[in-house]
Design a protein around this motif. Structure first.
Motif, mmCIF file in Angstrom:
data_model
loop_
_atom_site.group_PDB
_atom_site.id
_atom_site.type_symbol
_atom_site.label_atom_id
_atom_site.label_comp_id
_atom_site.label_asym_id
_atom_site.label_seq_id
_atom_site.Cartn_x
_atom_site.Cartn_y
_atom_site.Cartn_z
ATOM 1 N N ILE A 140 19.201 45.982 54.952
ATOM 2 C CA ILE A 140 19.423 44.788 54.716
ATOM 3 C C ILE A 140 20.147 44.333 53.463
ATOM 4 C CG2 ILE A 140 18.521 42.204 54.537
ATOM 5 C CD1 ILE A 140 16.045 43.024 55.950
ATOM 6 N N ASP A 141 21.741 44.118 53.520
ATOM 7 C CA ASP A 141 22.643 44.164 52.652
ATOM 8 C C ASP A 141 22.627 42.744 51.991
ATOM 9 O OD1 ASP A 141 22.907 47.161 52.876
ATOM 10 O OD2 ASP A 141 24.286 46.276 54.537
ATOM 11 N N ALA A 142 22.887 42.814 50.623
ATOM 12 C CA ALA A 142 23.162 41.558 49.927
ATOM 13 C C ALA A 142 24.652 41.327 49.669
ATOM 14 C CB ALA A 142 22.357 41.190 48.856
ATOM 15 N N ILE A 143 25.458 40.883 50.462
ATOM 16 C CA ILE A 143 26.800 40.853 50.238
ATOM 17 C C ILE A 143 27.413 39.662 50.744
ATOM 18 C CG2 ILE A 143 27.286 42.540 52.111
ATOM 19 C CD1 ILE A 143 29.631 43.347 50.607
ATOM 20 N N GLU A 144 28.713 38.766 50.426
ATOM 21 C CA GLU A 144 29.078 37.623 50.997
ATOM 22 C C GLU A 144 29.707 38.268 52.268
ATOM 23 O OE1 GLU A 144 32.139 34.068 50.066
ATOM 24 O OE2 GLU A 144 31.939 35.774 48.575
ATOM 25 N N ILE A 145 29.241 37.199 53.307
ATOM 26 C CA ILE A 145 30.162 37.472 54.579
ATOM 27 C C ILE A 145 30.901 35.993 54.598
ATOM 28 C CG2 ILE A 145 29.844 37.325 57.056
ATOM 29 C CD1 ILE A 145 28.545 39.676 55.589
ATOM 30 N N PRO A 146 32.350 36.119 54.156
ATOM 31 C CA PRO A 146 33.183 35.049 53.951
ATOM 32 C C PRO A 146 33.463 34.292 54.926
ATOM 33 C CG PRO A 146 34.252 37.155 53.863
ATOM 34 C CD PRO A 146 32.911 37.423 53.908
ATOM 35 N N ASP A 147 33.394 34.797 56.208
ATOM 36 C CA ASP A 147 33.388 33.925 57.486
ATOM 37 C C ASP A 147 32.361 33.520 58.020
ATOM 38 O OD1 ASP A 147 32.849 36.323 58.310
ATOM 39 O OD2 ASP A 147 34.786 36.850 59.581
ATOM 40 N N SER A 148 31.137 33.388 57.483
ATOM 41 C CA SER A 148 29.856 32.808 57.977
ATOM 42 C C SER A 148 29.866 31.452 57.324
ATOM 43 C CB SER A 148 28.817 33.573 57.373
ATOM 44 O OG SER A 148 28.736 33.415 56.226
ATOM 45 N N TYR A 149 28.857 30.521 57.910
ATOM 46 C CA TYR A 149 28.696 29.446 57.423
ATOM 47 C C TYR A 149 28.032 29.320 55.936
ATOM 48 C CZ TYR A 149 24.637 28.849 60.445
ATOM 49 O OH TYR A 149 23.565 28.840 61.286
ATOM 50 N N CYS A 150 28.300 28.725 55.045
ATOM 51 C CA CYS A 150 27.814 28.661 53.667
ATOM 52 C C CYS A 150 27.578 29.791 53.190
ATOM 53 C CB CYS A 150 26.399 28.257 53.813
ATOM 54 S SG CYS A 150 25.816 27.596 52.050
ATOM 55 N N PRO A 151 28.734 30.653 53.076
ATOM 56 C CA PRO A 151 28.970 32.184 52.323
ATOM 57 C C PRO A 151 28.440 32.104 50.914
ATOM 58 C CG PRO A 151 31.129 31.239 52.566
ATOM 59 C CD PRO A 151 30.189 30.151 53.373
ATOM 60 N N GLY A 152 27.993 33.202 50.574
ATOM 61 C CA GLY A 152 27.653 33.373 49.044
ATOM 62 C C GLY A 152 27.339 34.730 48.717
ATOM 63 N N ASP A 153 27.237 35.028 47.499
ATOM 64 C CA ASP A 153 27.028 36.522 47.021
ATOM 65 C C ASP A 153 25.882 37.306 47.656
ATOM 66 O OD1 ASP A 153 29.648 36.308 45.570
ATOM 67 O OD2 ASP A 153 28.320 35.944 43.689
ATOM 68 N N TYR A 154 24.877 36.253 47.846
ATOM 69 C CA TYR A 154 23.655 36.894 48.484
ATOM 70 C C TYR A 154 23.359 36.569 49.678
ATOM 71 C CZ TYR A 154 22.131 39.736 44.233
ATOM 72 O OH TYR A 154 22.062 40.614 43.137
ATOM 73 N N ASP A 155 24.460 36.407 50.815
ATOM 74 C CA ASP A 155 24.236 36.373 52.218
ATOM 75 C C ASP A 155 23.380 37.744 52.458
ATOM 76 O OD1 ASP A 155 25.576 34.282 52.103
ATOM 77 O OD2 ASP A 155 27.318 35.235 52.941
ATOM 78 N N LEU A 156 22.380 37.801 53.026
ATOM 79 C CA LEU A 156 21.514 38.787 53.915
ATOM 80 C C LEU A 156 22.257 39.351 55.204
ATOM 81 C CD1 LEU A 156 18.036 38.315 52.500
ATOM 82 C CD2 LEU A 156 20.002 39.507 51.422
ATOM 83 N N SER A 157 22.571 40.465 55.083
ATOM 84 C CA SER A 157 23.406 41.043 56.555
ATOM 85 C C SER A 157 22.549 42.324 56.906
ATOM 86 C CB SER A 157 24.590 41.091 56.299
ATOM 87 O OG SER A 157 24.983 41.998 55.402
#
Length: 278
Positions: A140-157
């Protein structure tokens, strides 16, 4: 990353557990945010951390920046036609979707002389989610997903697709770290809803504010990414077990008179905020 165990409240202080399913208050779009402020005060008064689970009916949670859309009324019509309610929250960020397939979790901590940094708050939540699902064999990575809604540095992916987003709120000597996790349901439909919301809200206009160009396929659910059924109850149980393993025991929190007082004050503030900006 700083481990959760090194950032925790001392072990003799159990987490106080609250769940919206057992809340004595009417569940409205604004109530989780009024409760968050009340729980921050509660954590500070008792000098104990709070774990709050909450879910909602179909709801789009807007950030203050969303109210700057030049065609906001048209954008809100998109939500109404999709039978989603909406509310402007009192913490940062942009629009996110909440519904019965999404679990919202708040970790709330009192702060003394040593305050958590913003990054440490995000790390704490990231570590909790990592540990909860580590047995499933995916990072589970913490990195921005810029084309998601409400993107941020700590998006979990997972596998490059966003499953969760994190925000924070700090008031009255305490901090709330809040996450939504897409557990089950139609994530493509959620993404399409927010994409259309911004398309209609901008209608080709250039603004000084930056809004995401949402690509629904950039996001997913736990159920889809792990290829097995999940329920909110199951995820709640897993989260509580992880906290017990990493820190200390859990105790049920009590809705006292101060919580009710602060909750009612918070509801009034949320009402005024939404009346002003919408």
């Amino acid at each position: 990353m700083t481990p959760l165990t090194e950032l925790s409240i001392p072990s003799e202080k159990p987490y106080l557990l609250f769940d919206s399913e057992s809340s004595p208050f009417e569940r409205t779009p604004a109530s989780p945010f009024a409760l968050t402020d009340a729980f921050i005060d509660y954590a500070v008064r008792l000098k104990q951390p709070v774990l709050h689970f909450w879910s909602t009916k179909p709801l789009v949670i807007l950030g203050m920046m969303d109210t700057k859309l030049p065609y906001l009324d048209t954008a809100l019509t998109v939500l109404k036609e999709a039978e989603y309610d909406y509310v402007v929250r009192n913490s940062g960020g942009l629009a996110v979707v909440s519904d019965p397939g999404i679990l919202n979790i708040s970790l709330i901590f009192p702060e003394g002389d040593e305050r958590l940094t913003i990054t440490e708050g995000y790390q704490r939540m990231h570590h909790l989610i990592e540990q909860t699902f580590k047995s499933y064999g995916k990072s589970i990575d913490a990195i921005e997903i810029p084309d998601s809604y409400c993107p941020g540095d700590y998006d979990l992916s997972i596998d490059g697709k966003k499953i969760a987003g994190i925000s924070q709120r700090r008031i009255k000597g305490g901090i709330a770290i809040m996450i939504y996790i897409s557990v089950t349901g139609d994530q493509d439909a959620r993404g399409n809803l927010i994409r259309t919301f911004y398309e209609k809200g901008l209608s080709g206009t250039t603004t000084k504010w930056t809004f995401p160009h949402v690509r629904p396929s950039s996001m997913t659910t736990l159920e889809e990414v792990f290829g097995m059924p999940f329920s909110l109850v199951q995820v709640k149980q897993s989260i509580t077990m992880t906290i017990q393993n990493l820190t200390t025991q859990l105790s049920l929190g009590q809705y006292d008179q101060e919580i009710e007082k602060n909750y009612l004050e918070g509801m009034e503030k949320m009402k005024k905020r939404n009346e002003k900006v919408l």
